[in-house]
Structures are given as C-alpha cells and as structure tokens.
Design an enzyme around this catalytic site. Structure first.
Site, PDB file in Angstrom:
ATOM      1  N   SER A 263       0.704  -1.250   0.038  1.00 43.21           N
ATOM      2  CA  SER A 263       0.053  -0.027   0.239  1.00 43.21           C
ATOM      3  C   SER A 263       0.905   1.277   0.063  1.00 43.21           C
ATOM      4  CB  SER A 263      -0.976   0.029   1.262  1.00 43.21           C
ATOM      5  OG  SER A 263      -0.092   0.243   2.387  1.00 43.21           O
ATOM      6  N   LYS A 264       0.072   2.286   0.032  1.00 47.18           N
ATOM      7  CA  LYS A 264       0.980   3.380  -0.175  1.00 47.18           C
ATOM      8  C   LYS A 264       1.607   3.922   1.089  1.00 47.18           C
ATOM      9  CE  LYS A 264      -0.182   8.493  -0.554  1.00 47.18           C
ATOM     10  NZ  LYS A 264      -1.196   9.597  -0.296  1.00 47.18           N
ATOM     11  N   ARG A 265       0.824   3.459   2.127  1.00 49.21           N
ATOM     12  CA  ARG A 265       1.443   3.415   3.617  1.00 49.21           C
ATOM     13  C   ARG A 265       2.878   2.848   3.910  1.00 49.21           C
ATOM     14  NH1 ARG A 265       0.787   5.029   8.413  1.00 49.21           N
ATOM     15  NH2 ARG A 265       1.559   3.075   9.524  1.00 49.21           N
ATOM     16  N   GLY A 267       4.879   2.498   1.473  1.00 51.46           N
ATOM     17  CA  GLY A 267       6.011   3.055   0.747  1.00 51.46           C
ATOM     18  C   GLY A 267       6.390   4.090   1.912  1.00 51.46           C
ATOM     19  N   GLU A 268       5.346   4.972   2.539  1.00 51.28           N
ATOM     20  CA  GLU A 268       5.622   6.145   3.406  1.00 51.28           C
ATOM     21  C   GLU A 268       6.571   5.697   4.541  1.00 51.28           C
ATOM     22  OE1 GLU A 268       1.608   8.352   2.281  1.00 51.28           O
ATOM     23  OE2 GLU A 268       1.536   7.251   4.141  1.00 51.28           O
TER      24      GLU A 268
END
Ligand code: GLU
Length: 504
Positions: A263-265, A267-268
């Site tokens: 998910s995008k998270r 990556g963050e």
C-alpha cells in the site's frame, strides 16, 4: 493462437497509478507484443463520483515514461473500436442492458437504498449476510415480484430503478484462468449484481463486458482482485451469447514484510516509492532517480519467473521470454532493496556521457564548482570512477564533491590518525616531486611517485593516506592516482599546500 491478440489495460481514473497497475499494464504489453497483438488503453470512468482530475494524463505519462506505448488509446483511436473512454460510450450500454431484460436474463429493481440498508442490518443482527439473489429476490421490490402493469407504471413514472443480473440458482459456473486453471463456482453464492444504475450509467461489470466484446479483446489480463467478478462476467458473456475472452488474473504484490498487499502507507513507512511518477506529496520512481528500464525489469519479475536464474532483462528480452503460464499463483513479495539493486545494475550499463549530462544538470545547483570542471568530458571522467558506488544520479554529488571543490574541512578522526609529526615535511617533499612531473596521467604518476617513495625508503602508509586526506578531506574515494589524474596538477598542488598551511 488463432484470434488476433488484443489486450487492454483498463484503469479507472480515480488517482495515481500504483506500481501494481503499472505491472498489470506491463504484462498486457509483453503478452501483446510477444504475439504480435495490440495493446489498448481503455479508461473506465463510469463512476463519476470517484473521478479524479488529472488521473488519466498521469496514467498515460507514467506508461510513456516506462516505455510501454499503447497501440490504441483515447489519444490514438481506431474508428472501429472507439471511443476509448467509457463515459463517451454511455449511450451504448443501455441497449445491452435492455437486451438482457428482453431475454429474461436481467430485471428491474426499485428497492431504495434505505430498504436495502435495512435488510443488510437486519441480516447482520441475525448473524447472516444479505445477498440479493434467488433466496430473497421475490420478497423484494422488483420486476420479478411485482405485476407487469405495476412495473410499467413505475418505469413510466420516472422513479429510480436499477437493472440487476438474474443469476440462475443451482448451477455450477465453469471458469478458466490461464494462471490458475479450471474452477467451478456455485451460482447460489452469487448475488444479482447491478448492471445499470439509476444515474443512467452502467456499472463496471456491464461496461467492461460490453467493451471487451466490442473491442474484440482476446485476453483479459488483470489483477487478482477481479477474480471474484469472473463468475458474473462469464455468465454475462453466456447471457449475451458471446464468446468470452481468455482470462489471466495476476497475483497481488505483497508488502515487504507481513501480510497484505503493498500500500501507499508501506511506501511512506519504508521510504520507497509506490507510484511511477510523483503525485502530490508522494515522490515517484522517476523523481527518485530510477531508470525506467530498471522499473520495468523489477516489475516484470514480480509474479513472473523466467524459469532460469536470469534477472536482468531488456524490454526486448522480456517480450521474447514472457509467458502467462510462468506467472505465479501466489502473491509476489515486494523488496525495496531489490529495486535499488536493479537501478545499480542499469547504472553500470549506462554510458558515462549520458550519466554525465544528467549530472551536469545537477551541478548547476553548486555555484562554487569551477567552470573548467563543468565540461561533459571532465564530468564523464568523474562519473566513470564513482558510478559503481551510486544507486541514483543524486548520489553522484556526495560521492564526488571533492572532484569539483577542494575540501572545506578534513575529517577529524582521520586527521588525528593520518596527520602526524613529519607529515607536513613529507607532503612538502612530495610537492616538489609533483611539480616536476610533466605527465600527470594516473598511471605514469603512480609509477613515478611509488619509485620516489621506494628511493627515499619512506613507508607507503606515511604518504598515501595523508595524501588522500588532503585531496578528498576524508579517507573515502576511488584510487588516489585516478583522482589526481582528473583534478590535475594545479589543483593537486594547491590542495597539498593548503593542507600544510591549515594542519601544520
Ligand atoms: N477498471 C478496472 C480497474 O480499475 C479494470 C478491471 C479489469 O481489467 O477488468 O482495475
């Protein structure tokens, strides 16, 4: 393969394309090109509430950057198959929904959202799940439960209605997936999905099937999350009496650690990109400094295995080697370190002149770099020495700043260790040797300096490490004579003189 291969990438423009989406597009592209077929972009924008401005352009820019061009797209239409945005095909779908009604394969439903919510909650309380299907459709408000006159009246009055697919009970729906093989679904567990909404737009399911049919799509290659829709899609093809395309559902891309999909998270949290290009505050692969070839290469190996140990593939090699049969069923774990490794490999194979031109652009930010070291030739020489230590072009400056500016300070620990009593004297002697040299190329200089050290019976350890400290400011960097060969006589002499003055 008898039919012409035509595959489509069919994203919904609801935001930036996740790299999982790029992988889906890539696998479609590889499959199409391998079989001499067409790779098509269709924008699935029937859900106006989720439409995001700029998302379509983003998708096209991202795939252009990756170097996987479409044969047909909204910008590159072919009369027979267009338009390529579902919102522009709106008029078309109602006819097909009506056809299903006429054939008795679909029906009108008038239930309000409130009523449906009530049923859902009511079932939940009883520990059950509400499914709109054979089980309860006759107790609900639709053209199967109402008298024909009532249905006519309601339709004429303009009340909201949807069109639902009529799933037959007690059937085994046979399905086939190129990656997963044959499956069978019990139709009793399926719900009567909405095909056409009250806003006059088709749902994804109807539009998707109608378009795949009209666009003569031969193979549907898409993410695993669409596998649960396959039974409905197969039934829709059967209901229309159309041949279904072949299907291949690609495995999910999983988080680097733990369960669930990337998910995008993630990556963050992990400090790595999940989008090909930047989108708002999320930095993309391109902007991080990835080469598109590296991204394409690592994506190709996320879920596909060539059956050999080979890891590096050009796009042409991928096209030659790719097959859907070698796509794995199970999820592909995403490994951010491996993506860097790929970039490093492509960095090594890039020619120095090209890397130098990218680096030259970055050097514009550093005003204290002398004009004479801003030439493509000079920068290419530097790049050839340091690229093997770099993951991205942005690593070049920290790895090579001393080629462009003399050290502003000397590493304290290293100075303590290398700059002893007598070092200044040795450096002074070395200066004299260097000044008399006429050939300042790395090899000649190395031979001459080494024979001077031997002649004088000096220890190498007393000359070379302090010399590195003086020229680099630290104990890092490539072969010292390569450094001297590039920065040249004048700069070398001035750095030694300065160190003697500063360190004493
Ligand atoms: N519009 C769907 C998506 O956003 C396409 C699914 C399919 O390829 O059928 O992924």
């Amino acid at each position: 393969m008898s039919k012409k291969v035509r595959v489509r990438f069919a994203p919904s423009p609801t935001g930036p394309l996740h790299i999982g989406g790029v992988r889906t597009a890539l696998f479609n592209y590889l499959f199409a090109k391998k079989h001499g077929g067409d790779f098509i972009l269709r924008i699935e924008d029937t859900d106006q509430n989720r439409y995001v401005e700029g998302a379509e352009k983003y998708i096209i820019d991202a795939l252009n950057w990756c170097g996987i061009p479409f044969d047909e797209s909204p910008e590159k239409p072919k009369d027979k198959f267009g338009p390529y945005r579902q919102s522009e095909r709106k008029e078309l779908y109602k006819v097909y929904a009506d056809e299903l009604i006429e054939k008795g394969k679909a029906y009108y439903a008038f239930d309000t959202t409130e009523i449906l919510d009530f049923h859902r909650k009511d079932h939940e309380v009883k520990g059950k799940t509400f499914i709109y299907n054979w089980h309860n459709r006759l107790k609900l408000d639709n053209s199967l439960s109402l008298m024909p006159e009532e249905v006519e009246k309601r339709l004429a009055s303009g009340v909201d209605y949807v069109i639902r697919f009529l799933t037959k009970p007690d059937e085994k729906v046979p399905l086939n997936d190129i990656i997963r093989g044959k499956m069978e679904i019990d139709s009793n567990v399926l719900d009567d999905k909405v095909l056409f909404k009250s806003d006059g737009m088709p749902t994804y399911h109807l539009a998707n099937i109608v378009d795949d049919h009209l666009m003569e799509i031969s193979h549907v290659i898409r993410g695993e999350e669409w596998l649960p829709s396959l039974a409905l899609h197969q039934q829709l093809y059967d209901a229309f009496g159309w041949d279904a395309p072949e299907f291949a559902h690609l495995p999910l891309i999983m988080k680097p650690v733990g369960k669930g999909k990337l998910s995008k998270r993630d990556g963050e949290k992990g400090g790595f990109p999940v989008f090909p290009l930047s989108w708002n505050e999320s930095v993309g692969y391109k902007e991080t400094g990835y080469f598109p070839e590296a991204v394409v290469n690592f994506l190709a190996l996320l879920g596909w295995n060539p059956g050999t140990e080979q890891e590096l593939f050009s796009l042409t090699e991928l096209i030659e080697t790719f097959s859907l049969e070698r796509v794995n069923k199970s999820g592909a774990r995403f490994d951010p370190d491996k993506t860097k490794w790929y970039n490093e490999q492509y960095m090594q194979s890039r020619n120095d002149a090209e890397l130098a031109s990218r680096f030259l652009t970055e050097l514009q930010e550093y005003s204290d770099v002398k004009e004479r070291s801003r030439t493509p030739e000079y920068v290419a020489q530097v790049v050839s020495l340091i690229k093997e230590r770099a993951t991205f072009v942005s690593d070049f400056w920290p790895l090579s700043d001393y080629f462009f500016v003399s050290p502003s300070k000397y590493n304290e620990k290293a100075t303590k260790k290398q700059w002893k009593e007598g070092t200044a004297d040795i450096m002074n002697q070395l200066l004299e040797v260097l000044i008399t040299q006429t050939d300042f190329t790395s090899e000649t200089l190395e031979t001459n300096v080494k024979s001077w050290i031997n002649e004088k019976e000096l220890a190498f350890g007393k000359v070379m490490p302090p010399l590195r400290l003086v020229l680099v400011g630290d104990m890092k960097g490539p072969h010292i004579f390569d450094i001297i060969g590039i920065i040249g006589k004048e700069e070398t002499v001035s750095r030694i003189e300065r160190a003697i003055a500063v360190l004493g």
